[in-house]
Design a protein around this motif. Sequence first.
Motif, mmCIF file in Angstrom:
data_model
loop_
_atom_site.group_PDB
_atom_site.id
_atom_site.type_symbol
_atom_site.label_atom_id
_atom_site.label_comp_id
_atom_site.label_asym_id
_atom_site.label_seq_id
_atom_site.Cartn_x
_atom_site.Cartn_y
_atom_site.Cartn_z
ATOM 1 N N LEU A 1 1.771 12.389 -4.453
ATOM 2 C CA LEU A 1 1.355 11.169 -5.149
ATOM 3 C C LEU A 1 1.185 11.440 -6.642
ATOM 4 O O LEU A 1 1.665 10.672 -7.491
ATOM 5 N N ALA B 1 -4.481 0.722 -3.643
ATOM 6 C CA ALA B 1 -3.623 1.183 -2.544
ATOM 7 C C ALA B 1 -4.450 1.614 -1.338
ATOM 8 O O ALA B 1 -4.096 1.321 -0.185
ATOM 9 N N ASN C 1 -0.292 9.542 6.120
ATOM 10 C CA ASN C 1 -0.803 9.170 7.440
ATOM 11 C C ASN C 1 -0.927 10.395 8.340
ATOM 12 O O ASN C 1 -1.934 10.599 9.020
ATOM 13 N N ALA D 1 -4.356 -0.141 2.379
ATOM 14 C CA ALA D 1 -4.008 0.655 3.561
ATOM 15 C C ALA D 1 -4.952 0.362 4.729
ATOM 16 O O ALA D 1 -4.627 0.673 5.881
ATOM 17 N N GLN E 1 6.492 9.586 1.690
ATOM 18 C CA GLN E 1 5.200 10.002 1.147
ATOM 19 C C GLN E 1 4.056 9.256 1.838
ATOM 20 O O GLN E 1 3.028 9.836 2.170
ATOM 21 N N LYS E 2 4.257 7.966 2.094
ATOM 22 C CA LYS E 2 3.244 7.178 2.804
ATOM 23 C C LYS E 2 3.030 7.728 4.214
ATOM 24 O O LYS E 2 1.895 7.864 4.690
ATOM 25 N N THR E 3 4.127 8.094 4.890
ATOM 26 C CA THR E 3 4.020 8.635 6.246
ATOM 27 C C THR E 3 3.339 9.992 6.234
ATOM 28 O O THR E 3 2.531 10.306 7.114
ATOM 29 N N SER F 1 0.823 -1.215 0.000
ATOM 30 C CA SER F 1 0.000 0.000 0.000
ATOM 31 C C SER F 1 0.852 1.257 0.000
ATOM 32 O O SER F 1 0.378 2.331 -0.362
ATOM 33 N N THR F 2 2.127 1.144 0.416
ATOM 34 C CA THR F 2 3.013 2.315 0.408
ATOM 35 C C THR F 2 3.552 2.612 -0.978
ATOM 36 O O THR F 2 4.060 3.704 -1.221
ATOM 37 N N ARG F 3 3.480 1.653 -1.909
ATOM 38 C CA ARG F 3 4.029 1.845 -3.253
ATOM 39 C C ARG F 3 2.959 2.379 -4.200
ATOM 40 O O ARG F 3 2.597 1.756 -5.189
ATOM 41 N N ARG F 4 2.459 3.572 -3.872
ATOM 42 C CA ARG F 4 1.402 4.178 -4.682
ATOM 43 C C ARG F 4 1.931 4.695 -6.009
ATOM 44 O O ARG F 4 1.153 5.117 -6.854
#
Length: 518
Positions: free
Chosen positions: A383, A83, A409, A87, A404-406, A72-75
Amino acid sequence: MFSFCRLFTILLVAFRYRLDELVLSSIRHPWASRLLRLVRLGRAPTLPRGVRLRLALESLGPIFVKFGQVLSTRRDLIPLDIAEQLALLQDRVPPFPSEVAAATIEKALGAPPQQLFKQFDMQPIASASIAQVHFAQLHDGREVAVKVLRPGMHEVIFKDLRLMRAIAGLVERLGADGRRLKPREVVAEFDKYLNDELDLIREASNCSQLRRNFSMEKERAELLIVPEVIWEYCASSVFTMERMKGIPVNQIDRLRAANVDMKDLARKGVEIFFTQVFTDGFFHADMHPGNIYVSDAPETLGRYIALDFGIVGSLSEFDKNYLAQNFLAFFRRDYRRVAQLHIESGWVPPQTREEELEGAVRAVCEPYFDRPLSEISLGQVLLRLFQTSRRFNVEIQPQLVLLQKTLLNVEGMGRDLDPELDLWDTAKPYLEKWMYQRIGPSGLYQRLRQEAGQWAQILPQLPRLVHANLDRPDTRQALNQEIKLLRQSQQQTNKLLTVLCAVLAVALGVAIWALVGR
């Protein structure tokens, strides 16, 4: 060889949730389209593809759940709808027997928990795919949380990873679309994350580093509480830390009832994130609500509490400078500068036309600036930039994907606390201050202080080093040659000066004679 029984189980789950349709619909090839029409006969899926994939991974067990979380972090690689569903995966895993946890502690620390601790709760307080947590009390009265690794994880992970690599290789051979998704790279990244999480000593060291970062200054200590590591009770399969008490950050009603200032809490969350990223270059990369609490104790009311340090991100000085300048360029709508930064960093081919990249960046960012500030998502902007960058062959850096994933969040968490949170307005002053500290007088002073220790060692040695270098035979020979050339040059210069003086004397004599003759 991998287990064919496990492979058969995976195929049954895939068939049940119509993952065959999901795979075929992602392949742009005539034969895939014809096969897709065939498999859809009489069996049209009723659920969206992202939901079906999430349910399938949950059915396959904790390792596949963890894989979905990492995926899910590899958007930048997978569609947004998938994704977002991945998540939502949670580690809803039944606890393993407490007797097994006690045996693991005894094997790792050399004594049973009843002897090591004054009190040990056999009933786990939390259970996840990798480990479960028990509360305990030390003999000196301190309350602690003991994280115990789930038994047999190394063997299970080894088998499932071997199967995943085989499937990834098959997907890559399906065609260009399969290769674009980089399945083997994703599995390798998952392997790295898992191995990091399986070593609880590594997690304990991450926790200790984060605690040290936020304990150096009083101002930072008032933002975030990080538990103390009890190193005497830590091993690769056991991690003992100070017990933290608070309210999960997503329980808004409880936070309001505790008189927590929600707007201030949202702002502090953004400040904590940018402090970790740009000041320390070391950040908690798993900041979902289950890992972030808020203190409700009177003396620390409203401070964040960080838990679960299995996944952290780190940035080099180059990464930090690059990111800060990019963010500031975004805030100022300086899209040419964004394009220049991408080219200067070497993350796009050097032959990339600056004006073309600038136009693509403008097309991504400009629509967001025309919206109300409360509707602008910095995470979504990044993104879109990652997705746009494919056409320019941008190499997406793993540490930036984790960042980017963080950021997504943090932004989502902040908006839950304060729907009017303006991440842009909150972040911009911090980044401008950070950049000034980096390139201004204070930045120069700090770098001089950092290098002073090296200079103190080198300066006293300089005369000896210079003499030793000059005394080397090759150096003496080179100096003698230089001296010889200088002497020859001096002789030529002297001759030239003599001739010039004679010419000037003659010219002066002629001028005087001409004046006297008149």
